[in-house]
Design an enzyme around this catalytic site. Structure first.
Site, PDB file in Angstrom:
ATOM      1  N   ASP A 161       0.820  -1.208   0.000  1.00 27.58           N
ATOM      2  CA  ASP A 161       0.000   0.000   0.000  1.00 27.58           C
ATOM      3  C   ASP A 161       0.857   1.263   0.000  1.00 27.58           C
ATOM      4  O   ASP A 161       1.538   1.565   0.986  1.00 27.58           O
ATOM      5  CB  ASP A 161      -0.875  -0.067   1.271  1.00 27.58           C
ATOM      6  N   GLU A 201      -1.904   1.285  -4.947  1.00 29.91           N
ATOM      7  CA  GLU A 201      -1.155   2.518  -5.187  1.00 29.91           C
ATOM      8  C   GLU A 201      -2.088   3.706  -5.424  1.00 29.91           C
ATOM      9  O   GLU A 201      -1.688   4.862  -5.257  1.00 29.91           O
ATOM     10  CB  GLU A 201      -0.199   2.260  -6.367  1.00 29.91           C
ATOM     11  N   GLY A 203      -3.351   5.380  -7.797  1.00 28.09           N
ATOM     12  CA  GLY A 203      -3.223   6.428  -8.811  1.00 28.09           C
ATOM     13  C   GLY A 203      -2.311   7.582  -8.474  1.00 28.09           C
ATOM     14  O   GLY A 203      -2.411   8.653  -9.087  1.00 28.09           O
ATOM     15  N   ASP A 247     -10.038   5.252  -0.585  1.00 23.83           N
ATOM     16  CA  ASP A 247     -10.715   4.265   0.272  1.00 23.83           C
ATOM     17  C   ASP A 247     -12.231   4.252   0.109  1.00 23.83           C
ATOM     18  O   ASP A 247     -12.879   5.290  -0.020  1.00 23.83           O
ATOM     19  CB  ASP A 247     -10.385   4.542   1.746  1.00 23.83           C
TER      20      ASP A 247
HETATM   21  C1  GLA Z   1      -4.966   2.973   3.215  1.00 22.51           C
HETATM   22  C2  GLA Z   1      -5.593   1.875   2.367  1.00 22.51           C
HETATM   23  C3  GLA Z   1      -6.642   1.150   3.177  1.00 22.51           C
HETATM   24  C4  GLA Z   1      -5.996   0.565   4.436  1.00 22.51           C
HETATM   25  C5  GLA Z   1      -5.315   1.677   5.227  1.00 22.51           C
HETATM   26  C6  GLA Z   1      -4.486   1.133   6.377  1.00 22.51           C
HETATM   27  O1  GLA Z   1      -5.866   3.975   3.517  1.00 22.51           O
HETATM   28  O2  GLA Z   1      -6.157   2.435   1.213  1.00 22.51           O
HETATM   29  O3  GLA Z   1      -7.247   0.126   2.409  1.00 22.51           O
HETATM   30  O4  GLA Z   1      -5.070  -0.423   4.052  1.00 22.51           O
HETATM   31  O5  GLA Z   1      -4.436   2.433   4.405  1.00 22.51           O
HETATM   32  O6  GLA Z   1      -3.786   2.113   7.056  1.00 22.51           O
END
Ligand code: GLA
Length: 427
Positions: A161, A201, A203, A247
């Protein structure tokens, strides 16, 4: 280069050398890839949407018990993934990642065993940054070491991530972001080619991520072309799936806005390579039964990874019926791996069409409005060439018979009608 293009090119010796030395793809060819991981979208569960940082070994064991009790492996679910906040605040000796001693007293390896005994595989989370999104140690510069730890523990899935938590990382050049993902991909492949590499990632490299755009002062709307370019590198560095959005949340408006963000991306997905509109929120928050059904159906239409995000320790019957609907899951897991495209857009009513490996088509009619609507589903308007199709309603589990030209249905508010169409042999 798309992974699927490789076999054709392998007849030319010069190209073999070019492909093998380019470092673009960590798999020798599609067959190697499919043998190692499988062709269809990964299915499983991830801790973040429900538990956020509040995870522990006890919760993961409970989730594995629930997943086994409800026979989720029979429906195709395989990976149980521990998301961010499993780590201790500091790296251990020699830069190794350490599990939080309070939440995961015995570390990760015993959980791998526990989960495997119940018919699942464990997945884990890391970041190509100095720190993760939740502020725990990242893997930048320690990729081989950390990949080996994951493999030694027996993890079979890595969510990697990208989280530019420090301002100088927000505008990182495209090449640097891609480089970081390639380094981890190679490290993983070297230690265990069976690990699913889930790129998250969102974008940033392609400057379509909202945060990166704000940072760079970009105000022009994102085009489909920019969106495609922003993720085209993901399958090339061995990504089995890649997050195409920020998210998700358990809210109807967010779910449909994510569907909008998938526009133009269908051509990137194919066997072993999938756009990931984020993990499911089915069963979370205050989503209604129809909203949950619509959310699940749309993800299946998009050939999205089906990563559940609800509490599997106790699953209400209504929810279980949604997440184990075999006929709808079969659309997601179809071997053609073609993501649906929107073929009709009438504002509140949208129709998505997905071609299937056996020549059938899946149709999903989405009603985004607050009222039930009567919808005429006209085969020719969907772009279909035949007059007559045998229609099966995949939520009612009912054959509707052989239907000529068009079908009229009432679709509830925030709901879907999902059908499988088979060309009528007499047609
Ligand atoms: C980002 C990701 C989420 C999750 C959080 C964890 O926001 O997009 O899906 O993994 O980090 O901190």
């Amino acid at each position: 280069m798309k992974r699927t293009a490789l076999p054709k090119l392998l007849s030319c010796p010069l190209l073999i050398v070019a492909v093998l030395t380019s470092g673009m793809n960590v798999y020798a060819n599609e067959a190697d890839y499919a043998k190692n991981i499988g062709k269809t979208p990964p299915m499983g569960w991830n801790s973040w949407n429900k538990f956020h940082a509040g995870i522990s070994a006890e919760i993961i064991r409970g989730i594995a018990d629930g997943a086994a009790k409800y026979k989720l492996n029979e429906a195709g679910y395989k990976y149980l993934v521990i998301d961010d906040a499993w780590q201790a605040r500091r790296l251990g000796p020699n830069g190794k990642l350490v599990a939080n001693p309070t939440k995961f007293r015995d570390g990760i390896a015993p959980l791998v065993k526990y989960v495997r005994q119940r018919g699942f595989e464990l997945g884990i989370y890391a970041c190509p940054n100095r720190v993760t999104c939740a502020g725990f140690p990242g893997s930048l510069g320690r990729e081989q070491l950390h990949a080996k730890q994951f493999a030694d523990w027996g993890c079979k899935f890595l969510k990697y991530d990208f989280c530019p938590t420090r301002s100088k990382e927000i505008g990182l050049p495209y090449d640097e972001v891609v480089r970081r993902y390639r380094v981890m991909s190679k490290a993983l492949h070297a230690v265990d080619p069976h690990i699913v590499y889930a790129i998250c990632e969102k974008g940033h490299a392609g400057r379509i991520n909202r945060r990166t755009r704000r940072h760079a002062g970009i105000t022009t709307p994102v085009t489909d072309e920019q969106r495609r370019k922003a993720f085209a590198w993901c399958p090339e560095v061995g990504g089995v799936m890649w997050r195409t959005t920020g998210d998700i949340s358990a809210k109807w408006d967010r779910i449909v806005s994510i569907v909008d963000e998938q526009e133009g991306l269908a051509e990137l997905s194919g066997p072993g390579a999938f756009n990931d509109p984020d993990m499911l929120e089915v069963g979370n928050g205050n989503l209604t039964a129809s909203e949950n059904r619509a959310h699940f159906s749309l993800w299946c239409m998009l050939s999205a990874p089906l990563i559940l995000g609800n509490d599997l320790r106790k699953i209400p019957r209504e929810m279980l019926e949604i997440i184990t609907n075999k006929e709808v899951i079969a659309l997601d897991q179809d071997l053609m791996c073609k993501a649906a495209e929107k073929v009709v857009d009438q504002g509140d009513i949208e129709c998505f069409l997905k071609p299937l490996a056996d020549g059938d088509f899946a149709v999903c009619v989405l009603n985004r409005s607050r009222q039930a609507k009567e919808v005429v589903i006209d085969w020719s308007k969907l772009g279909l060439s035949r007059d007559t199709y045998a229609v099966r309603d995949l939520w009612a589990h009912k054959d509707l018979g052989s239907i000529k030209n068009r079908l009229t249905r009432t679709v509830g508010s925030h709901d879907v009608f999902v059908a499988r169409l088979t060309a009528d042999s007499k047609d």
